[in-house]
Motif scaffolding. Structure first.
Motif, PDB file in Angstrom:
ATOM      1  N   PHE A 146       0.812  -1.221   0.000  1.00  0.00           N
ATOM      2  CA  PHE A 146       0.000   0.000   0.000  1.00  0.00           C
ATOM      3  C   PHE A 146       0.846   1.271   0.000  1.00  0.00           C
ATOM      4  O   PHE A 146       0.317   2.359  -0.222  1.00  0.00           O
ATOM      5  N   LYS A 147       2.140   1.154   0.296  1.00  0.00           N
ATOM      6  CA  LYS A 147       2.969   2.356   0.450  1.00  0.00           C
ATOM      7  C   LYS A 147       2.996   3.201  -0.822  1.00  0.00           C
ATOM      8  O   LYS A 147       3.317   4.379  -0.770  1.00  0.00           O
TER       9      LYS A 147
ATOM     10  N   PRO B  85      -2.809  -3.495   9.817  1.00  0.00           N
ATOM     11  CA  PRO B  85      -1.437  -3.648  10.302  1.00  0.00           C
ATOM     12  C   PRO B  85      -0.892  -2.295  10.781  1.00  0.00           C
ATOM     13  O   PRO B  85      -1.160  -1.256  10.145  1.00  0.00           O
ATOM     14  N   LEU B  86      -0.141  -2.312  11.868  1.00  0.00           N
ATOM     15  CA  LEU B  86       0.279  -1.053  12.517  1.00  0.00           C
ATOM     16  C   LEU B  86       1.770  -1.064  12.813  1.00  0.00           C
ATOM     17  O   LEU B  86       2.271  -1.941  13.502  1.00  0.00           O
ATOM     18  N   SER B  87       2.456  -0.039  12.297  1.00  0.00           N
ATOM     19  CA  SER B  87       3.846   0.189  12.697  1.00  0.00           C
ATOM     20  C   SER B  87       3.989   1.659  13.053  1.00  0.00           C
ATOM     21  O   SER B  87       3.668   2.081  14.156  1.00  0.00           O
ATOM     22  N   GLY B  88       4.440   2.490  12.098  1.00  0.00           N
ATOM     23  CA  GLY B  88       4.506   3.932  12.365  1.00  0.00           C
ATOM     24  C   GLY B  88       3.142   4.585  12.420  1.00  0.00           C
ATOM     25  O   GLY B  88       3.000   5.706  12.892  1.00  0.00           O
ATOM     26  N   GLY B  89       2.144   3.893  11.900  1.00  0.00           N
ATOM     27  CA  GLY B  89       0.765   4.365  12.026  1.00  0.00           C
ATOM     28  C   GLY B  89       0.238   5.188  10.863  1.00  0.00           C
ATOM     29  O   GLY B  89      -0.875   5.714  10.934  1.00  0.00           O
ATOM     30  N   GLY B  90       1.006   5.277   9.777  1.00  0.00           N
ATOM     31  CA  GLY B  90       0.500   6.024   8.619  1.00  0.00           C
ATOM     32  C   GLY B  90      -0.714   5.348   8.003  1.00  0.00           C
ATOM     33  O   GLY B  90      -1.717   6.009   7.670  1.00  0.00           O
ATOM     34  N   LEU B  91      -0.635   4.033   7.871  1.00  0.00           N
ATOM     35  CA  LEU B  91      -1.754   3.279   7.302  1.00  0.00           C
ATOM     36  C   LEU B  91      -2.964   3.338   8.231  1.00  0.00           C
ATOM     37  O   LEU B  91      -4.080   3.655   7.797  1.00  0.00           O
TER      38      LEU B  91
ATOM     39  N   LEU C 285       6.965  -4.169  10.002  1.00  0.00           N
ATOM     40  CA  LEU C 285       6.357  -3.455  11.144  1.00  0.00           C
ATOM     41  C   LEU C 285       7.407  -3.004  12.152  1.00  0.00           C
ATOM     42  O   LEU C 285       7.061  -2.443  13.193  1.00  0.00           O
TER      43      LEU C 285
ATOM     44  N   GLU D 261       3.465 -11.162   3.066  1.00  0.00           N
ATOM     45  CA  GLU D 261       4.566 -11.091   4.025  1.00  0.00           C
ATOM     46  C   GLU D 261       3.988 -11.068   5.443  1.00  0.00           C
ATOM     47  O   GLU D 261       2.763 -10.928   5.630  1.00  0.00           O
TER      48      GLU D 261
ATOM     49  N   ALA E 267       3.968  -8.881   7.850  1.00  0.00           N
ATOM     50  CA  ALA E 267       3.195  -7.681   8.202  1.00  0.00           C
ATOM     51  C   ALA E 267       1.823  -7.698   7.553  1.00  0.00           C
ATOM     52  O   ALA E 267       0.852  -7.160   8.100  1.00  0.00           O
TER      53      ALA E 267
ATOM     54  N   GLY F  18       0.923  -6.209   2.318  1.00  0.00           N
ATOM     55  CA  GLY F  18       2.131  -6.330   1.504  1.00  0.00           C
ATOM     56  C   GLY F  18       2.493  -7.766   1.199  1.00  0.00           C
ATOM     57  O   GLY F  18       2.010  -8.701   1.853  1.00  0.00           O
TER      58      GLY F  18
HETATM   59  C1  LIG Z   1       4.829  -0.052   6.196  1.00  0.00           C
HETATM   60  C2  LIG Z   1       4.019  -1.273   6.284  1.00  0.00           C
HETATM   61  C3  LIG Z   1       3.076  -1.473   7.310  1.00  0.00           C
HETATM   62  C4  LIG Z   1       2.886  -0.494   8.445  1.00  0.00           C
HETATM   63  O1  LIG Z   1       2.497   0.783   8.002  1.00  0.00           O
HETATM   64  P1  LIG Z   1       2.653   2.047   8.955  1.00  0.00           P
HETATM   65  O2  LIG Z   1       2.075   3.166   8.180  1.00  0.00           O
HETATM   66  O3  LIG Z   1       4.117   2.239   9.222  1.00  0.00           O
HETATM   67  O4  LIG Z   1       1.920   1.750  10.223  1.00  0.00           O
HETATM   68  C5  LIG Z   1       2.299  -2.619   7.262  1.00  0.00           C
HETATM   69  N1  LIG Z   1       2.451  -3.552   6.307  1.00  0.00           N
HETATM   70  C6  LIG Z   1       3.356  -3.402   5.320  1.00  0.00           C
HETATM   71  C7  LIG Z   1       3.470  -4.469   4.296  1.00  0.00           C
HETATM   72  C8  LIG Z   1       4.169  -2.256   5.269  1.00  0.00           C
HETATM   73  O5  LIG Z   1       5.074  -2.129   4.270  1.00  0.00           O
END
Ligand SMILES: *Cc1c(COP(=O)(O)O)cnc(C)c1O
Length: 334
Positions: A55-56, A180-186, A236, A282, A284, A310
């Motif tokens: 999605f990035k 899915p949550l990491s930096g939280g942009g999504l 993530l 993957e 994440a 992703g």
């Molecule tokens: C970057 C990423 C995330 C997390 O997105 P954030 O915006 O950083 O929370 C989740 N899944 C995949 C495959 C990513 O590349």
């Protein structure tokens, strides 16, 4: 209250118009096995099928298209070696700009060549991600390149939010979205979009048990640092930035819950995606399915949408996970 946040539904609608025709509207399909298992309709947003494999591309494309003509000529820069780096390289090239991606000498050759293949100018500097980030700062200050960060940026969040609009269009009665949550942009973008249209819908962030920076920050009430540990959900990993300006406050305001998953649960999610849905995702990208299978979500009381975010996984590792061989990153308490 939501208008006080850095990214609104209106920003996301504008982003959707801006990136229309440049990113795919990925399929949304119902999962028979998960619907039966969970007792509610479960739909999968197959965003791992997006160009560049995640999605990035939505956020990167919106950020590049939001540049002034002068900025576009100077180009964009980031230090990401993962999905953001791929997406920014592709988006910049597609829009007649160029991305410079800075990485340390320790980044494996296959990652370097892949990002180069997508059209980026790769700059190898130093021995750590921090040193690569210093080079990004220098290129911004001295050459006027525009930094496009992976999540903490309003244009990036608005771009990721377009995924939420597509989910609501596909499932107008969605009761919960698993993100899915990491930096939280999504999560921030999807939550702003979905709640903007359907205020009652719940947004649940999913991440790995180990090194979950946004979860630790939400618990602490401010951005905090966590130790980074290897995980099957490598996309993530990483912090949210101690000077986080956009995603922390949005996740705090808009997420209804954050659920942590063990490595074994993430592996089970990847296996289910492949075996039952015929999809390669993957780690994440599998956390939403992992959460449904784990039973950690509690009672579900309406249609659920799950984002498969992703597909960029090493196929050797993917095969290992499918075969249930070994424990790639050690085992956890679960
Ligand atoms: C970057 C990423 C995330 C997390 O997105 P954030 O915006 O950083 O929370 C989740 N899944 C995949 C495959 C990513 O590349």
């Amino acid at each position: 209250m939501m208008t006080a946040l850095p990214v609104t539904l209106a920003d996301i609608e504008q982003a959707a118009a801006r990136i229309e025709g440049r990113v795919q509207h990925t399929p949304f399909v119902m999962s028979a096995t998960l619907s039966e298992r969970c007792g509610v309709p479960v739909g999968l947003k197959l965003e791992h099928q997006q160009a560049t494999g995640s999605f990035k591309l939505r956020g990167a494309t919106n950020a590049v298209l939001s540049l002034s003509p002068e900025e576009r000529v100077r180009g964009v820069v980031a230090a990401s070696t993962g999905n953001h780096g791929r997406a920014l390289a592709y988006a910049a090239k597609a829009e007649g700009s160029v991305a410079t991606i800075c990485m340390s000498r320790l980044v494996p050759d296959n990652k370097v060549s892949e990002i180069r293949r997508l059209g980026a100018d790769v700059r190898i500097v130093g021995r750590s991600q921090d040193e690569a980030q210093v080079e990004v700062g220098r290129l911004v200050a001295e050459d006027g390149l525009v930094m496009v960060p992976p999540f903490d940026n309003a244009a990036v969040v608005a771009g990721q939010g377009t995924l939420g609009l597509e989910i609501v269009a596909a499932m107008p009665d969605v009761a919960a979205v698993l993100v899915p949550l990491s930096g939280g942009g999504l999560a921030a973008g999807v939550a702003a979009a979905v709640k903007g249209r359907l205020p009652q819908a719940r947004i649940i962030g999913l991440t790995m048990e180990r090194g979950a920076a946004m979860k630790a920050s939400l618990d602490a009430g401010r951005p905090v640092q966590v130790e980074e540990v290897p995980s099957l959900a490598d996309s993530l990993g990483g912090g949210i930035g101690l000077d986080n300006a956009v995603t922390f406050q949005m996740c705090r305001a808009l997420l209804d819950d954050v659920i942590l998953l063990s490595e074994a649960e993430i592996a089970a999610g990847m296996r289910h995606a492949y075996t039952h849905e015929r999809e390669v995702v993957e780690g994440a990208g599998a956390v939403g399915i992992a959460a449904l299978l784990s039973g950690r979500l509690g009672r579900l009381d309406g249609p659920v949408a799950v984002i498969l975010s992703g597909r960029n996984v090493d196929m050797g590792l993917h095969r290992q996970v499918l075969n249930g061989e070994g424990k790639p990153f050690g085992e956890d308490a679960a």
